[in-house]
Design a protein around this motif. Structure first.
Motif, mmCIF file in Angstrom:
data_model
loop_
_atom_site.group_PDB
_atom_site.id
_atom_site.type_symbol
_atom_site.label_atom_id
_atom_site.label_comp_id
_atom_site.label_asym_id
_atom_site.label_seq_id
_atom_site.Cartn_x
_atom_site.Cartn_y
_atom_site.Cartn_z
ATOM 1 N N ALA A 152 -32.310 16.932 -25.928
ATOM 2 C CA ALA A 152 -31.189 16.055 -25.573
ATOM 3 C C ALA A 152 -31.168 14.839 -26.494
ATOM 4 C CB ALA A 152 -31.338 15.594 -24.125
ATOM 5 N N GLU A 153 -29.963 14.317 -26.738
ATOM 6 C CA GLU A 153 -29.824 13.076 -27.519
ATOM 7 C C GLU A 153 -29.088 12.059 -26.674
ATOM 8 O OE1 GLU A 153 -28.021 14.232 -31.236
ATOM 9 O OE2 GLU A 153 -29.637 15.684 -31.630
ATOM 10 N N ASP A 170 -26.277 0.197 -25.323
ATOM 11 C CA ASP A 170 -24.880 0.589 -25.120
ATOM 12 C C ASP A 170 -24.610 0.634 -23.608
ATOM 13 O OD1 ASP A 170 -22.308 1.517 -25.391
ATOM 14 O OD2 ASP A 170 -22.814 3.268 -26.615
ATOM 15 N N LEU A 171 -23.354 0.467 -23.242
ATOM 16 C CA LEU A 171 -22.995 0.604 -21.828
ATOM 17 C C LEU A 171 -23.140 2.072 -21.403
ATOM 18 C CD1 LEU A 171 -21.676 -0.384 -19.164
ATOM 19 C CD2 LEU A 171 -19.473 -0.240 -20.326
ATOM 20 N N PHE A 172 -22.760 2.974 -22.282
ATOM 21 C CA PHE A 172 -22.903 4.405 -21.984
ATOM 22 C C PHE A 172 -24.377 4.778 -22.138
ATOM 23 C CE2 PHE A 172 -18.348 5.952 -23.270
ATOM 24 C CZ PHE A 172 -17.811 5.048 -22.385
ATOM 25 N N ASP A 173 -24.890 5.532 -21.181
ATOM 26 C CA ASP A 173 -26.306 5.890 -21.253
ATOM 27 C C ASP A 173 -26.578 7.342 -20.846
ATOM 28 O OD1 ASP A 173 -25.811 5.661 -18.558
ATOM 29 O OD2 ASP A 173 -27.565 4.444 -18.112
ATOM 30 N N THR A 174 -25.519 8.151 -20.711
ATOM 31 C CA THR A 174 -25.760 9.577 -20.432
ATOM 32 C C THR A 174 -25.873 10.323 -21.769
ATOM 33 O OG1 THR A 174 -23.404 10.076 -20.330
ATOM 34 C CG2 THR A 174 -24.469 9.456 -18.249
ATOM 35 N N ALA A 175 -26.427 11.521 -21.726
ATOM 36 C CA ALA A 175 -26.737 12.251 -22.963
ATOM 37 C C ALA A 175 -25.502 12.413 -23.858
ATOM 38 C CB ALA A 175 -27.318 13.616 -22.618
ATOM 39 N N THR A 176 -25.670 12.165 -25.148
ATOM 40 C CA THR A 176 -24.605 12.463 -26.123
ATOM 41 C C THR A 176 -24.719 13.927 -26.547
ATOM 42 O OG1 THR A 176 -26.095 11.559 -27.787
ATOM 43 C CG2 THR A 176 -24.287 10.139 -27.077
ATOM 44 N N LYS A 177 -25.936 14.453 -26.428
ATOM 45 C CA LYS A 177 -26.105 15.899 -26.597
ATOM 46 C C LYS A 177 -26.922 16.399 -25.405
ATOM 47 C CE LYS A 177 -28.038 19.612 -29.227
ATOM 48 N NZ LYS A 177 -29.176 19.994 -30.041
ATOM 49 N N VAL A 178 -26.324 17.287 -24.651
ATOM 50 C CA VAL A 178 -27.016 17.890 -23.500
ATOM 51 C C VAL A 178 -27.741 19.133 -24.005
ATOM 52 C CG1 VAL A 178 -26.653 19.087 -21.295
ATOM 53 C CG2 VAL A 178 -25.207 17.112 -21.903
#
Ligand SMILES: NC(=O)c1ccc[n+]([C@@H]2O[C@H](COP(=O)([O-])OP(=O)(O)OC[C@H]3O[C@@H](n4cnc5c(N)ncnc54)[C@H](O)[C@@H]3O)[C@@H](O)[C@H]2O)c1
Length: 454
Positions: A304-305, A311-319
């Motif tokens: 996962a990446e 950053d405000l976003f913190d869910t995976a950019t690559k699942v």
């Protein structure tokens, strides 16, 4: 929380009644809900309240509004109305969506007029109306559990958007409430009811690829970037009840990318594409392979990446995670340009679908075993099944337990990716064995005054 909608001093129930009566008077058939007439009345119309008037509500209303035996009588949103949703053209929130509902019914009224949909800021005011049979919960994921539990306690049947929950504990509490109050709940995974995917699942079960050995579940890449490290809080827009948007989630400074569709990339409110598309894809694989009542025994990270720290976003950019079932079957869930889809490899060949058509197979014979293709109207069956079950009191095709198990696989995948280690699932105890840190991630504290209690 006060009910500040509609600029009226009337109580919500009284106003709803007056509007309903007025609606009857101006041409649209009088709204009489199922409890008034009894379950078997031929003229029974199922009344519905919409909770959450954003991007998906606009889509869901295209299914609910044309149904002759359903009447949307109320909408609720903490946003009065604004742009800023998934795409620039959308102007959404409780007032635009209330107007959308009234315009749709006006078009079907002989007079061309219709006023009969109330709007609420606080979902508890909508739930307090005893003339509402059902609710559609279309809010961000961090609200699904509390709103479902309170709706169940208020005697409403529930169409709850997927992913069913934010945490595994959420799902457990939702099951308890739905069963305790004898409610019908359909999880909003509309792919589960299409004719085309029914054919796909049937072919798999009939052995078209032989014994399944490996499944790839595709999820879409993130369709928005976060504001990046160093992002600055923004003033809360007028007409937006931010504290009621946050609800049970931790207190946090306002930013437009936190709310308005992009919440799905912030882990306080959602699980990213793992739960967003993962619920559709993994749910399809579970359905096809008859694993709705079976859970994987272990899950692990496969690379996962993540967004930049800060950053405000913190869910995976690559699942990318893997999971194994007790019988040895392995699955992977991975970000792919193919977006949503499933590829099933068996000992006789493989087949792949993006939900709309067959996108690949190891032989033309295997590809031909699944007839037809998806058409937009096929989604309606999922919504229709919910209404039919509200009348028959049967369980729909993704009841609360199945929605919970599909969401749980997604949540466990997120935990394995976040911790970057293998986790083991004890399905009987519904916990992660031998790893206290991982097990603690199965639930989150709820910000007061919100709780699972009714
Ligand atoms: N089935 C599908 O294919 C599908 C597709 C998209 C979204 N969804 C699901 O629908 C849900 C909503 O997603 P979206 O894209 O519509 O998000 P959105 O941000 O566009 O809309 C959510 C709306 O809920 C409102 N809201 C937030 N808290 C509220 C509260 N306490 N009471 C009332 N309203 C509240 C927001 O103001 C917003 O208008 C998510 O769970 C998402 O996963 C499902």
């Amino acid at each position: 929380m006060s009910n500040s909608c509609n600029n009226s001093g009337l109580s919500s129930t009284r106003r709803g009644f007056l509007r309903a009566t007025a609606a009857g008077a101006i041409g649209f058939p009088m709204i009489v809900n199922s409890r008034t007439l009894g379950a078997n009345s031929p003229s029974k119309r199922i009344t519905m309240g919409i909770i959450g008037c954003g991007n998906q509500a606009e889509q869901d209303l295209k299914r609910w509004l044309p149904m002759e035996d359903v009447q949307v009588v109320a909408v609720c949103d903490v946003n009065k109305g604004s742009h800023g949703y998934k795409n620039d053209a959308q102007f959404l929130g409780r007032e635009p969506v209330r107007e959308m509902v009234e315009e749709a019914y006006a078009e079907r009224s002989p007079t061309g007029l219709f006023k009969g949909c109330s709007s609420y800021v606080d979902f508890r005011d909508l739930l307090a109306r005893d003339d509402i049979d059902t609710v559609a919960i279309i809010t961000p994921d961090h609200w699904h559990a509390i709103q479902t539990i309170q709706a169940a306690a208020a005697g409403k049947d529930i169409y709850c958007q997927k992913p069913q929950s934010l945490t595994v504990r959420d799902g457990q509490e939702m099951i308890k409430a739905v069963r305790k109050y004898n409610r019908v709940l359909q999880t909003g995974s509309q792919w589960r009811s299409t004719t085309f995917l029914n054919g796909f699942c049937k072919a798999i079960r009939e052995g078209i690829v032989g014994k399944p050995r490996h499944v790839l579940n595709y999820v879409a890449k993130n369709n928005f970037d976060g504001p990046g490290p160093g992002w600055k809080p923004m003033p809360v827009p007028e007409g937006f009840e931010y504290d009621m948007w946050l609800g049970p989630a931790p207190q946090a400074p306002y930013h437009e990318d936190r709310c308005f569709y992009r919440f799905r990339f912030v882990s306080d409110y959602s699980g990213g594409q793992t739960t967003n598309f993962g619920h559709h894809a993994i749910g399809l694989a579970m359905w096809a392979l008859e694993l709705d009542n079976t859970m994987p025994v272990e899950l692990w990270n496969m690379g996962a990446e993540w967004p930049l720290r800060g950053d405000l976003f913190d869910t995976a950019t690559k699942v990318h995670f893997g999971f194994r079932y007790a019988d040895g079957l392995e699955m992977e869930c991975v970000t792919s340009p193919k977006s949503f889809g499933v590829r099933i490899d068996g000992d006789k060949g493989w087949i792949e679908t993006n939900g709309r058509k067959i996108t690949g197979a190891s032989s033309p014979e295997i590809a031909k075993a699944v007839p037809g293709a998806h058409t937009w109207d096929q989604f309606t069956a999922h919504y229709r099944r919910f209404i039919d079950c509200v009348k028959s009191r049967e369980d729909p095709n993704e009841p609360v337990e199945i929605g919970h198990r599909v969401s749980t696989v997604c949540h466990l995948g997120n935990i394995a990716m976040q911790l970057d280690r293998k986790i083991r699932w004890d399905a009987e105890k519904e916990t992660i064995s031998g790893d206290r840190e991982a097990a603690a991630m199965l639930e989150r504290p709820l910000r007061a005054p919100w709780s699972y209690e009714v």
